[in-house]
Design a protein around this motif. Structure first.
Motif, PDB file in Angstrom:
ATOM      1  N   MET A  52      14.386  24.220  71.731  1.00 28.62           N
ATOM      2  CA  MET A  52      15.805  23.897  71.885  1.00 28.62           C
ATOM      3  C   MET A  52      16.616  24.626  70.833  1.00 28.62           C
ATOM      4  SD  MET A  52      15.519  19.809  72.424  1.00 28.62           S
ATOM      5  CE  MET A  52      14.083  19.717  71.373  1.00 28.62           C
ATOM      6  N   THR A  53      17.806  24.999  71.197  1.00 25.54           N
ATOM      7  CA  THR A  53      18.698  25.657  70.255  1.00 25.54           C
ATOM      8  C   THR A  53      19.937  24.791  70.062  1.00 25.54           C
ATOM      9  OG1 THR A  53      17.968  27.789  71.091  1.00 25.54           O
ATOM     10  CG2 THR A  53      19.992  27.767  69.779  1.00 25.54           C
ATOM     11  N   TYR A  54      20.263  24.505  68.829  1.00 24.54           N
ATOM     12  CA  TYR A  54      21.468  23.736  68.520  1.00 24.54           C
ATOM     13  C   TYR A  54      22.468  24.662  67.842  1.00 24.54           C
ATOM     14  CZ  TYR A  54      18.645  19.560  69.323  1.00 24.54           C
ATOM     15  OH  TYR A  54      17.859  18.599  69.878  1.00 24.54           O
ATOM     16  N   GLY A  55      23.748  24.470  68.151  1.00 20.64           N
ATOM     17  CA  GLY A  55      24.774  25.297  67.522  1.00 20.64           C
ATOM     18  C   GLY A  55      24.910  24.997  66.034  1.00 20.64           C
ATOM     19  N   ASP A  56      25.441  25.973  65.313  1.00 22.30           N
ATOM     20  CA  ASP A  56      25.665  25.820  63.870  1.00 22.30           C
ATOM     21  C   ASP A  56      26.987  25.125  63.555  1.00 22.30           C
ATOM     22  OD1 ASP A  56      23.355  27.221  63.294  1.00 22.30           O
ATOM     23  OD2 ASP A  56      24.391  29.152  63.251  1.00 22.30           O
ATOM     24  N   GLY A  57      27.937  25.152  64.507  1.00 24.46           N
ATOM     25  CA  GLY A  57      29.294  24.740  64.190  1.00 24.46           C
ATOM     26  C   GLY A  57      29.971  25.811  63.357  1.00 24.46           C
ATOM     27  N   ASP A  58      31.228  25.602  63.036  1.00 26.31           N
ATOM     28  CA  ASP A  58      31.944  26.591  62.208  1.00 26.31           C
ATOM     29  C   ASP A  58      32.201  26.060  60.800  1.00 26.31           C
ATOM     30  OD1 ASP A  58      33.921  24.710  62.563  1.00 26.31           O
ATOM     31  OD2 ASP A  58      35.226  25.994  63.776  1.00 26.31           O
ATOM     32  N   GLY A  59      31.764  24.842  60.523  1.00 22.40           N
ATOM     33  CA  GLY A  59      31.927  24.284  59.184  1.00 22.40           C
ATOM     34  C   GLY A  59      33.329  23.781  58.893  1.00 22.40           C
ATOM     35  N   THR A  60      34.271  24.036  59.808  1.00 22.66           N
ATOM     36  CA  THR A  60      35.652  23.595  59.610  1.00 22.66           C
ATOM     37  C   THR A  60      36.023  22.523  60.628  1.00 22.66           C
ATOM     38  OG1 THR A  60      36.206  25.806  58.852  1.00 22.66           O
ATOM     39  CG2 THR A  60      38.041  24.354  59.404  1.00 22.66           C
ATOM     40  N   SER A  61      35.912  22.902  61.908  1.00 21.73           N
ATOM     41  CA  SER A  61      36.169  21.914  62.963  1.00 21.73           C
ATOM     42  C   SER A  61      34.905  21.139  63.294  1.00 21.73           C
ATOM     43  CB  SER A  61      36.672  22.611  64.227  1.00 21.73           C
ATOM     44  OG  SER A  61      37.924  23.202  63.995  1.00 21.73           O
ATOM     45  N   TYR A  62      33.793  21.860  63.344  1.00 19.89           N
ATOM     46  CA  TYR A  62      32.519  21.232  63.706  1.00 19.89           C
ATOM     47  C   TYR A  62      31.428  21.591  62.701  1.00 19.89           C
ATOM     48  CZ  TYR A  62      34.590  20.266  68.276  1.00 19.89           C
ATOM     49  OH  TYR A  62      35.391  19.819  69.294  1.00 19.89           O
ATOM     50  N   GLY A  63      30.675  20.589  62.276  1.00 21.32           N
ATOM     51  CA  GLY A  63      29.460  20.828  61.510  1.00 21.32           C
ATOM     52  C   GLY A  63      28.326  21.169  62.464  1.00 21.32           C
ATOM     53  N   PRO A  64      27.097  21.325  61.956  1.00 16.87           N
ATOM     54  CA  PRO A  64      25.952  21.609  62.822  1.00 16.87           C
ATOM     55  C   PRO A  64      25.820  20.574  63.942  1.00 16.87           C
ATOM     56  CG  PRO A  64      25.347  21.865  60.528  1.00 16.87           C
ATOM     57  CD  PRO A  64      26.734  21.275  60.537  1.00 16.87           C
TER      58      PRO A  64
END
Ligand SMILES: [Zn+2]
Length: 207
Positions: free
Chosen positions: A1-13
């Motif tokens: 499975m692959t999970y997104g990293d987020g952008d650290g501003t709007s979304y975390g991992p």
């Protein structure tokens, strides 16, 4: 499975329990109905993952991540609402609340809104409701009022429909038939649960 990293501003991992349940439910779908990941069957594939990811979160009953019909609220750093919600999917500006003939050309993460909306209505019913501190207000596409049958019954029906009746090419109309058959098996034709399945699909314009 692959999970997104987020952008650290709007979304975390993107590693919350509901998203983990979502990703693993893709494995269940792949090994049962095998819903093709495009068009309306792709929307049903995505909806199945949102539905069971949400059910995992409710089942875990974790005080630091109470069950809700929001997807990804744990890593939504600003709004804490996540990127999809099941009571009113279209409130994100992209997801579909109601079926139409063009539903199959939408991105599967948006056409899933029809299935997510159906599941919320079937579980909780239409209108305003507060659950675990989250406020919901689910509209219907046909102006009807839907009375929910509870999450467990709704999930049992969806799971049986997925594993017994849906196939790789099932579309929304086929999902209506599949869930009605599942409700008939589990609760009987003409039962409260069976009739609620029909009402909830009509409320998202699926006939
Ligand atoms: Zn997915």
């Amino acid at each position: 499975m692959t999970y997104g990293d987020g952008d650290g501003t709007s979304y975390g991992p993107l590693v919350s329990l509901d998203v983990a349940g979502h990703e693993m439910s893709h494995g269940v779908t792949e090994n049962t109905a095998g819903l093709t990941y495009s068009g309306e069957s792709g929307g049903l594939n995505e909806a199945t993952s949102d539905i069971f990811g949400t059910m995992v979160e409710f089942f875990a009953n974790n005080a630091s991540d109470p069950g809700d019909y929001l997807i990804g609220e744990q890593f939504d750093l600003k709004k804490h609402l996540g990127f999809r919600r099941m009571d009113n999917p279209a409130s994100d500006g992209s997801s579909l609340n109601c079926w139409s003939a063009t539903a199959g050309s939408a991105d599967v993460h948006y056409s899933s809104g029809i299935g997510n909306h159906f599941f919320y209505l079937l579980s909780e019913g239409s209108g305003a409701k507060t659950l675990n501190g989250v406020s919901y207000n689910s509209p219907t596409c046909n102006g009807s009022t839907v009375t929910g049958i509870g999450r467990d019954a709704a999930a049992n029906i969806w799971y049986r429909a997925l594993t017994v009746y849906m196939t790789s090419s099932t579309n929304y109309s086929g999902a209506r038939t599949a869930t009605l058959n599942a409700a008939k098996d589990l609760y009987g034709a003409g039962s409260t649960q069976y009739n609620a399945v029909a009402s909830a699909w009509s409320a998202v314009s699926v006939s």
